[in-house]
Motif scaffolding. Structure first.
Motif, mmCIF file in Angstrom:
data_model
loop_
_atom_site.group_PDB
_atom_site.id
_atom_site.type_symbol
_atom_site.label_atom_id
_atom_site.label_comp_id
_atom_site.label_asym_id
_atom_site.label_seq_id
_atom_site.Cartn_x
_atom_site.Cartn_y
_atom_site.Cartn_z
ATOM 1 N N LYS A 74 13.317 9.666 85.525
ATOM 2 C CA LYS A 74 14.027 10.178 86.696
ATOM 3 C C LYS A 74 14.294 11.668 86.538
ATOM 4 C CE LYS A 74 18.310 9.390 89.225
ATOM 5 N NZ LYS A 74 19.578 8.672 89.237
ATOM 6 N N LEU A 75 14.036 12.412 87.592
ATOM 7 C CA LEU A 75 14.355 13.836 87.599
ATOM 8 C C LEU A 75 15.832 14.010 87.949
ATOM 9 C CD1 LEU A 75 11.243 15.327 89.433
ATOM 10 C CD2 LEU A 75 11.876 15.658 87.039
ATOM 11 N N VAL A 76 16.548 14.769 87.114
ATOM 12 C CA VAL A 76 17.960 15.046 87.379
ATOM 13 C C VAL A 76 18.185 16.555 87.271
ATOM 14 C CG1 VAL A 76 18.772 12.796 86.570
ATOM 15 C CG2 VAL A 76 18.632 14.685 84.963
ATOM 16 N N PRO A 77 19.073 17.091 88.100
ATOM 17 C CA PRO A 77 19.348 18.531 88.022
ATOM 18 C C PRO A 77 20.166 18.865 86.769
ATOM 19 C CG PRO A 77 20.671 17.488 89.752
ATOM 20 C CD PRO A 77 19.788 16.427 89.170
ATOM 21 N N VAL A 78 19.699 19.884 86.039
ATOM 22 C CA VAL A 78 20.401 20.355 84.846
ATOM 23 C C VAL A 78 20.334 21.876 84.846
ATOM 24 C CG1 VAL A 78 20.451 20.377 82.321
ATOM 25 C CG2 VAL A 78 19.796 18.286 83.519
ATOM 26 N N ARG A 79 21.484 22.534 84.993
ATOM 27 C CA ARG A 79 21.589 23.995 84.981
ATOM 28 C C ARG A 79 20.556 24.670 85.875
ATOM 29 N NH1 ARG A 79 22.700 23.200 78.952
ATOM 30 N NH2 ARG A 79 20.542 22.593 79.056
ATOM 31 N N GLY A 80 20.468 24.231 87.095
ATOM 32 C CA GLY A 80 19.584 24.860 88.059
ATOM 33 C C GLY A 80 18.120 24.455 87.969
ATOM 34 N N LYS A 81 17.777 23.603 87.018
ATOM 35 C CA LYS A 81 16.410 23.114 86.877
ATOM 36 C C LYS A 81 16.423 21.597 86.991
ATOM 37 C CE LYS A 81 14.936 26.643 83.555
ATOM 38 N NZ LYS A 81 14.361 26.840 82.221
ATOM 39 N N GLU A 82 15.249 21.009 87.043
ATOM 40 C CA GLU A 82 15.148 19.553 87.015
ATOM 41 C C GLU A 82 14.630 19.113 85.660
ATOM 42 O OE1 GLU A 82 12.751 18.350 90.389
ATOM 43 O OE2 GLU A 82 14.584 17.749 91.407
ATOM 44 N N MET A 83 15.283 18.094 85.117
ATOM 45 C CA MET A 83 14.888 17.544 83.825
ATOM 46 C C MET A 83 14.480 16.098 84.032
ATOM 47 S SD MET A 83 17.296 17.128 80.479
ATOM 48 C CE MET A 83 17.141 15.648 79.503
ATOM 49 N N LEU A 84 13.334 15.736 83.446
ATOM 50 C CA LEU A 84 12.895 14.350 83.503
ATOM 51 C C LEU A 84 13.622 13.577 82.411
ATOM 52 C CD1 LEU A 84 10.847 12.387 84.902
ATOM 53 C CD2 LEU A 84 9.431 12.734 82.883
ATOM 54 N N THR A 85 14.472 12.630 82.806
ATOM 55 C CA THR A 85 15.194 11.811 81.834
ATOM 56 C C THR A 85 14.502 10.463 81.687
ATOM 57 O OG1 THR A 85 16.667 10.898 83.514
ATOM 58 C CG2 THR A 85 17.399 12.909 82.380
ATOM 59 N N VAL A 86 14.719 9.861 80.534
ATOM 60 C CA VAL A 86 14.094 8.580 80.215
ATOM 61 C C VAL A 86 15.191 7.586 79.874
ATOM 62 C CG1 VAL A 86 12.419 7.412 78.733
ATOM 63 C CG2 VAL A 86 12.163 9.859 79.215
ATOM 64 N N SER A 87 15.147 6.423 80.508
ATOM 65 C CA SER A 87 16.093 5.362 80.180
ATOM 66 C C SER A 87 15.353 4.033 80.102
ATOM 67 C CB SER A 87 17.231 5.302 81.197
ATOM 68 O OG SER A 87 16.711 5.138 82.497
#
Length: 184
Positions: free
Chosen positions: A83-96
């Motif tokens: 899932k892409l989540v916003p982190v400090r103005g960017k998008e980070m792909l997180t894994v769960s």
């Protein structure tokens, strides 16, 4: 889709790291998988997942997985969520993880390496993981910085230290001598 043993190990390894580390994004995941494969290769001569890693600016990247995460295959369903989540103005792909890890696909050595990596890098950030893969004398550094082969394949053989190679050659020579003596 045909699922092979290495593919199942890849899926389960990703699930394991998702369940046993904090803040798992794709950069941290790529480095954990790299360490898993290269450590196991160093010890046994075989990687765990069978993926190939390339020397990108941020460290080793399993390009096939990187490309696949743009549109994950159906075998990830019910196993992991990307899932892409916003982190400090960017998008980070997180894994769960979406289901429990199944360790039946792994040898005791592979499980030990998975556990050691999860323990060692549990709270490590992606940036810290990048720094670890960039250390001198490690395969990424040799390919990217020394040989200037940017974006190129990092051979698994680079996980072997000179002493390991010398020991393997000596062991092969010893075996050949033993076979020669027994054969007479």
């Amino acid at each position: 889709m045909l699922i092979n043993h290495e593919r199942e190990k890849l899926i389960q390894a990703v699930k394991f790291f998702a369940q046993n580390t904090r803040n798992l994004g794709k950069t941290k995941l790529y480095k954990l998988l790299y360490f898993l494969d290269f450590t196991h290769f160093r010890d046994t001569g075989r990687p765990v997942t069978g993926m190939e890693y390339f020397a990108w600016p941020m460290g080793p990247v399993p390009v096939d997985l990187h490309q696949e995460l743009q549109a994950p295959s159906p075998d990830w369903d019910h196993n992991c969520r990307f899932k892409l989540v916003p982190v400090r103005g960017k998008e980070m792909l997180t894994v769960s993880a979406l289901s429990d890890f199944d360790g039946t696909h792994f040898s005791k050595r592979e499980l030990r390496i998975l556990t050691e990596l999860a323990r060692e890098f549990h709270d490590t950030t992606a940036g810290q993981m990048v720094e670890r893969t960039h250390l001198e004398n490690l395969p990424w550094h040799q390919v990217y910085e020394i040989e200037k082969r940017k974006q190129k394949l990092i051979p698994y053989s680079m996980s072997l230290r000179k002493q390991d190679v010398e020991n393997m050659i000596a062991s092969i020579n010893d075996r050949e001598e033993i076979i020669a003596v027994l054969g007479k």
